[in-house]
Motif scaffolding. Structure first.
Motif, PDB file in Angstrom:
ATOM      1  N   ALA A 219       1.523   4.525  47.403  1.00  9.71           N
ATOM      2  CA  ALA A 219       0.628   5.133  48.383  1.00  9.71           C
ATOM      3  C   ALA A 219      -0.622   5.692  47.706  1.00  9.71           C
ATOM      4  CB  ALA A 219       1.362   6.236  49.132  1.00  9.71           C
ATOM      5  N   ALA A 220      -0.423   6.270  46.522  1.00  8.56           N
ATOM      6  CA  ALA A 220      -1.572   6.796  45.782  1.00  8.56           C
ATOM      7  C   ALA A 220      -2.525   5.670  45.402  1.00  8.56           C
ATOM      8  CB  ALA A 220      -1.094   7.543  44.541  1.00  8.56           C
TER       9      ALA A 220
ATOM     10  N   ALA B 110      11.500   6.697  46.229  1.00 11.47           N
ATOM     11  CA  ALA B 110      10.539   7.674  46.737  1.00 11.47           C
ATOM     12  C   ALA B 110       9.397   7.873  45.748  1.00 11.47           C
ATOM     13  CB  ALA B 110      11.244   9.004  47.013  1.00 11.47           C
ATOM     14  N   ALA B 111       9.736   7.916  44.450  1.00 13.45           N
ATOM     15  CA  ALA B 111       8.704   8.056  43.418  1.00 13.45           C
ATOM     16  C   ALA B 111       7.787   6.835  43.411  1.00 13.45           C
ATOM     17  CB  ALA B 111       9.356   8.242  42.059  1.00 13.45           C
TER      18      ALA B 111
ATOM     19  N   ALA C  95       7.219   4.883  45.977  1.00 17.17           N
ATOM     20  CA  ALA C  95       6.420   4.941  47.202  1.00 17.17           C
ATOM     21  C   ALA C  95       5.239   5.881  47.026  1.00 17.17           C
ATOM     22  CB  ALA C  95       7.297   5.392  48.371  1.00 17.17           C
ATOM     23  N   LEU C  96       5.470   6.984  46.309  1.00 18.99           N
ATOM     24  CA  LEU C  96       4.387   7.913  46.005  1.00 18.99           C
ATOM     25  C   LEU C  96       3.295   7.220  45.196  1.00 18.99           C
ATOM     26  CD1 LEU C  96       3.231  10.840  45.854  1.00 18.99           C
ATOM     27  CD2 LEU C  96       4.591  11.125  43.768  1.00 18.99           C
ATOM     28  N   ALA C  97       3.718   6.482  44.157  1.00 19.68           N
ATOM     29  CA  ALA C  97       2.753   5.762  43.329  1.00 19.68           C
ATOM     30  C   ALA C  97       2.019   4.698  44.132  1.00 19.68           C
ATOM     31  CB  ALA C  97       3.466   5.121  42.131  1.00 19.68           C
TER      32      ALA C  97
ATOM     33  N   ARG D 283       9.536   7.463  38.511  1.00 18.18           N
ATOM     34  CA  ARG D 283      10.421   6.330  38.797  1.00 18.18           C
ATOM     35  C   ARG D 283      11.262   5.990  37.572  1.00 18.18           C
ATOM     36  NH1 ARG D 283       9.385   0.158  38.688  1.00 18.18           N
ATOM     37  NH2 ARG D 283      11.527  -0.547  38.952  1.00 18.18           N
TER      38      ARG D 283
ATOM     39  N   GLY E 148       3.849   9.098  39.597  1.00 26.05           N
ATOM     40  CA  GLY E 148       4.900   8.429  40.369  1.00 26.05           C
ATOM     41  C   GLY E 148       5.613   7.366  39.555  1.00 26.05           C
TER      42      GLY E 148
ATOM     43  N   LEU F 160      -1.905  10.796  40.290  1.00 28.70           N
ATOM     44  CA  LEU F 160      -0.683  10.870  41.089  1.00 28.70           C
ATOM     45  C   LEU F 160       0.097   9.564  40.997  1.00 28.70           C
ATOM     46  CD1 LEU F 160       0.910  12.704  43.021  1.00 28.70           C
ATOM     47  CD2 LEU F 160      -0.389  11.685  44.910  1.00 28.70           C
ATOM     48  N   ALA F 161      -0.619   8.450  40.973  1.00 28.31           N
ATOM     49  CA  ALA F 161       0.046   7.148  40.824  1.00 28.31           C
ATOM     50  C   ALA F 161       0.739   7.054  39.475  1.00 28.31           C
ATOM     51  CB  ALA F 161      -0.978   6.027  40.976  1.00 28.31           C
TER      52      ALA F 161
END
Length: 213
Positions: free
Chosen positions: A48-49, A41-42, A44-46, A75, A71, A67-68
């Motif tokens: 997506a950012a 999830a972390a 994916a956050l990175a 991770r 993330g 934000l990336a």
């Protein structure tokens, strides 16, 4: 999860904050496998950012880059905590080996492909992801042959994530010299070259050890 003698050497594992967080997590119902899932999830956050970075500018771009970076570090924190909770807190499970490896491969792809999109070099992002998977494959192939796990670099997972995080933070400063994604592109090329070298060196060491038997 793997045993204590077959773990990635990390200085952070013996720090006071890591032991404190391990105790806090061990006191909850959170399982090591759930922490491993959270690492995806972390990532994916990175990822997506980074994808958003390719479609943004100004303050929005700065926020997405930070934000990336966050993330990527989350991770790594999950990667640290899943093993500590599993081993130090005695919560190893039969399927722990799967959750120790599979999320890492997914996380590498999400982050590195995302970096490629942000840098305007999607093919290179996929190449970086593939090479990251290859380094893990060579390590696990060595273990399957009865050799100790080889976590060496120069561009193993901790070094890759450090490079991505640093690049994301430095890219925030690009307007100072009117940069156009140069930092992210340079970091991606360094990761591709360093990861390819890492896979090659691990393969050479594995062959040397097998021939010496």
């Amino acid at each position: 999860m793997t045993g204590k003698t077959d773990r990635r050497p990390l200085a952070s594992r013996d720090t006071g904050w890591a032991r404190w967080l391990t105790r806090k997590l061990a006191a909850t119902s959170v399982t090591p496998n759930q922490i491993s899932m959270a690492s995806m999830a972390a990532a994916a956050l990175a990822g997506a950012a980074f994808w958003g970075v390719a479609h943004s500018e100004g303050a929005a771009r700065v926020a997405l880059l930070l934000l990336a970076a966050l993330g990527c570090q989350l991770r790594l924190l999950c990667n640290l905590m899943d093993g500590l909770v599993a081993i130090e807190a005695g919560r190893q499970t039969a399927d722990g080996a799967f959750w120790n490896e599979f999320p890492d491969r997914v996380a590498d792809l999400l982050i590195l492909v995302g970096l490629g999109l942000a840098a305007g070099l999607p093919a290179l992002g996929w190449a970086a992801g593939a090479l990251a998977v290859l380094t893990a494959y060579v390590r696990e192939l060595g273990r399957a042959c009865g050799l100790p796990a080889d976590y060496s670099g120069p561009m193993a997972k901790p070094q890759r994530m450090a490079a991505v995080t640093l690049a994301a933070v430095l890219a925030v400063l690009e307007p100072l010299w009117r940069g156009q994604g140069d930092v992210l592109a340079l970091a991606l090329w360094l990761i591709v070259g360093g990861t390819a070298l890492t896979a090659l060196l691990r393969a050479q060491r594995m062959l040397a050890q097998l021939r010496a038997r």
